[in-house]
Design an enzyme around this catalytic site. Structure first.
Site, PDB file in Angstrom:
ATOM      1  N   ASP A  90       0.800  -1.409  -0.171  1.00 22.35           N
ATOM      2  CA  ASP A  90       0.007  -0.092   0.042  1.00 22.35           C
ATOM      3  C   ASP A  90       0.815   1.277  -0.032  1.00 22.35           C
ATOM      4  O   ASP A  90       0.283   2.298   0.532  1.00 22.35           O
ATOM      5  CB  ASP A  90      -1.015  -0.119   1.079  1.00 22.35           C
ATOM      6  CG  ASP A  90      -0.137   0.132   2.619  1.00 22.35           C
ATOM      7  OD1 ASP A  90       1.095   0.103   2.454  1.00 22.35           O
ATOM      8  OD2 ASP A  90      -1.108   0.495   3.568  1.00 22.35           O
ATOM      9  N   ARG A 142     -14.227  11.058   5.291  1.00 22.52           N
ATOM     10  CA  ARG A 142     -13.876   9.615   5.831  1.00 22.52           C
ATOM     11  C   ARG A 142     -13.072   9.598   7.074  1.00 22.52           C
ATOM     12  O   ARG A 142     -13.073   8.617   8.159  1.00 22.52           O
ATOM     13  CB  ARG A 142     -13.317   8.956   4.736  1.00 22.52           C
ATOM     14  CG  ARG A 142     -14.337   8.775   3.578  1.00 22.52           C
ATOM     15  CD  ARG A 142     -13.720   8.080   2.239  1.00 22.52           C
ATOM     16  NE  ARG A 142     -14.551   8.017   1.253  1.00 22.52           N
ATOM     17  CZ  ARG A 142     -14.313   7.343   0.016  1.00 22.52           C
ATOM     18  NH1 ARG A 142     -13.167   7.221  -0.287  1.00 22.52           N
ATOM     19  NH2 ARG A 142     -15.191   7.536  -1.085  1.00 22.52           N
ATOM     20  N   ILE A 143     -12.068  10.373   7.121  1.00 23.88           N
ATOM     21  CA  ILE A 143     -11.136  10.396   8.202  1.00 23.88           C
ATOM     22  C   ILE A 143     -11.915  10.726   9.833  1.00 23.88           C
ATOM     23  O   ILE A 143     -11.534   9.988  10.661  1.00 23.88           O
ATOM     24  CB  ILE A 143      -9.950  11.494   8.085  1.00 23.88           C
ATOM     25  CG1 ILE A 143      -8.985  11.117   6.960  1.00 23.88           C
ATOM     26  CG2 ILE A 143      -9.389  11.738   9.201  1.00 23.88           C
ATOM     27  CD1 ILE A 143      -8.123  11.958   6.564  1.00 23.88           C
ATOM     28  N   ASN A 144     -12.738  11.672   9.507  1.00 27.54           N
ATOM     29  CA  ASN A 144     -13.493  11.644  10.671  1.00 27.54           C
ATOM     30  C   ASN A 144     -14.450  10.732  11.059  1.00 27.54           C
ATOM     31  O   ASN A 144     -14.455  10.530  12.275  1.00 27.54           O
ATOM     32  CB  ASN A 144     -14.312  13.210  10.619  1.00 27.54           C
ATOM     33  CG  ASN A 144     -13.667  14.567  10.500  1.00 27.54           C
ATOM     34  OD1 ASN A 144     -12.645  14.579  11.047  1.00 27.54           O
ATOM     35  ND2 ASN A 144     -14.123  15.318   9.802  1.00 27.54           N
ATOM     36  N   GLN A 145     -14.953  10.169  10.109  1.00 28.59           N
ATOM     37  CA  GLN A 145     -15.719   8.823  10.325  1.00 28.59           C
ATOM     38  C   GLN A 145     -15.222   7.732  11.058  1.00 28.59           C
ATOM     39  O   GLN A 145     -15.782   7.219  11.904  1.00 28.59           O
ATOM     40  CB  GLN A 145     -16.701   8.618   9.062  1.00 28.59           C
ATOM     41  CG  GLN A 145     -17.759   9.512   8.750  1.00 28.59           C
ATOM     42  CD  GLN A 145     -18.300   8.864   7.296  1.00 28.59           C
ATOM     43  OE1 GLN A 145     -17.752   8.183   6.491  1.00 28.59           O
ATOM     44  NE2 GLN A 145     -19.397   9.642   7.007  1.00 28.59           N
ATOM     45  N   ARG A 146     -13.978   7.382  10.561  1.00 26.66           N
ATOM     46  CA  ARG A 146     -13.216   6.388  11.005  1.00 26.66           C
ATOM     47  C   ARG A 146     -12.780   6.733  12.564  1.00 26.66           C
ATOM     48  O   ARG A 146     -12.210   5.675  13.270  1.00 26.66           O
ATOM     49  CB  ARG A 146     -12.289   5.813  10.286  1.00 26.66           C
ATOM     50  CG  ARG A 146     -10.954   6.669   9.884  1.00 26.66           C
ATOM     51  CD  ARG A 146     -10.233   5.928   8.829  1.00 26.66           C
ATOM     52  NE  ARG A 146      -8.899   6.962   8.615  1.00 26.66           N
ATOM     53  CZ  ARG A 146      -8.108   6.450   7.677  1.00 26.66           C
ATOM     54  NH1 ARG A 146      -8.488   5.529   6.736  1.00 26.66           N
ATOM     55  NH2 ARG A 146      -6.890   7.145   7.402  1.00 26.66           N
TER      56      ARG A 146
END
Length: 218
Positions: A90, A142-146
């Site tokens: 990755d 997405r960063i906030n959600q995870r």
């Protein structure tokens, strides 16, 4: 999983900015193909969480640690491994300097480039590079959600700078077959239809530069 689904690659690199889902996709792809993984070990970097809070004071330490750690990981990838089975990673060591140009000031960048130029290391060339892309606003959400604690200080401005740097870097990239993926509206990690549609497209890539811009029905 059966190797009948093998995409006939020895080394596949999944790339993209933080929050786009490259590590999760690389892990799922490796599991499906029965391949080994080589994943960016961000948790081992002792400077990273403090860097997100105070980028200016810890940028050089953070970047040099990542450089040495990525080289150590790639050196552990024995040449024989590339011929006995697939490896999914990755990160690309080639793009390490991309981050350096984003986060380092002029004097720090000179130090970094001096260190990089003196390293006696030749990275293996990926047989396919897949770059996941999404707008900075999508990455930020997405960063906030995870909800990973050390990532909560990442700014929208920083994500936009990263996106711009990725776009510039891969615009000139020619070392491997390249697939640019618009990942704004797909979730190949949690949606199997999205995963297999992307996988089928990857199987068709043998040379050159390609773009995957799906319009899924969610």
């Amino acid at each position: 999983m059966s190797h009948a689904d093998d995409i006939s690659r020895r080394l596949v690199a999944i790339e993209g900015p933080i929050g786009v889902g490259k590590t999760a996709f690389a892990s799922k792809l490796a599991q499906h193909l029965g391949a080994s993984t080589l994943l960016d070990n961000t948790e081992s970097n002792p400077f990273l969480s403090r860097f997100y809070s105070d980028p200016k004071s810890l940028a050089l330490q953070t970047q040099l640690f990542f450089l040495f750690e990525r080289i150590r990981q790639l050196e552990g990838l024995q040449q024989n491994d590339l011929f006995t089975g697939n490896t999914i990673c990755d990160f690309l060591i080639d793009k390490d300097q991309l981050f350096a140009h984003v986060v380092l000031d002029e004097d720090e960048l000179k130090i970094y480039q001096q260190v990089f130029s003196h390293l006696k290391f030749k990275a293996p060339t990926a047989d396919l590079v897949v770059v996941l892309q999404a707008p900075a606003e999508v990455l930020f959400e997405r960063i906030n959600q995870r909800g990973i604690e050390q990532e909560q200080n990442i700014s929208l401005e920083y994500l936009q700078q990263l996106n711009d740097a990725y776009t510039q870097f891969f615009h000139h990239y020619q070392s491997s077959p390249l697939l640019m993926v618009n990942a704004s509206d797909i979730d190949p990690v949690n949606n199997d239809d999205h995963f297999f549609e992307l996988l089928e497209y990857m199987k068709t890539i043998h040379s050159g530069r390609h773009y995957y811009n799906p319009n899924p029905t969610l």
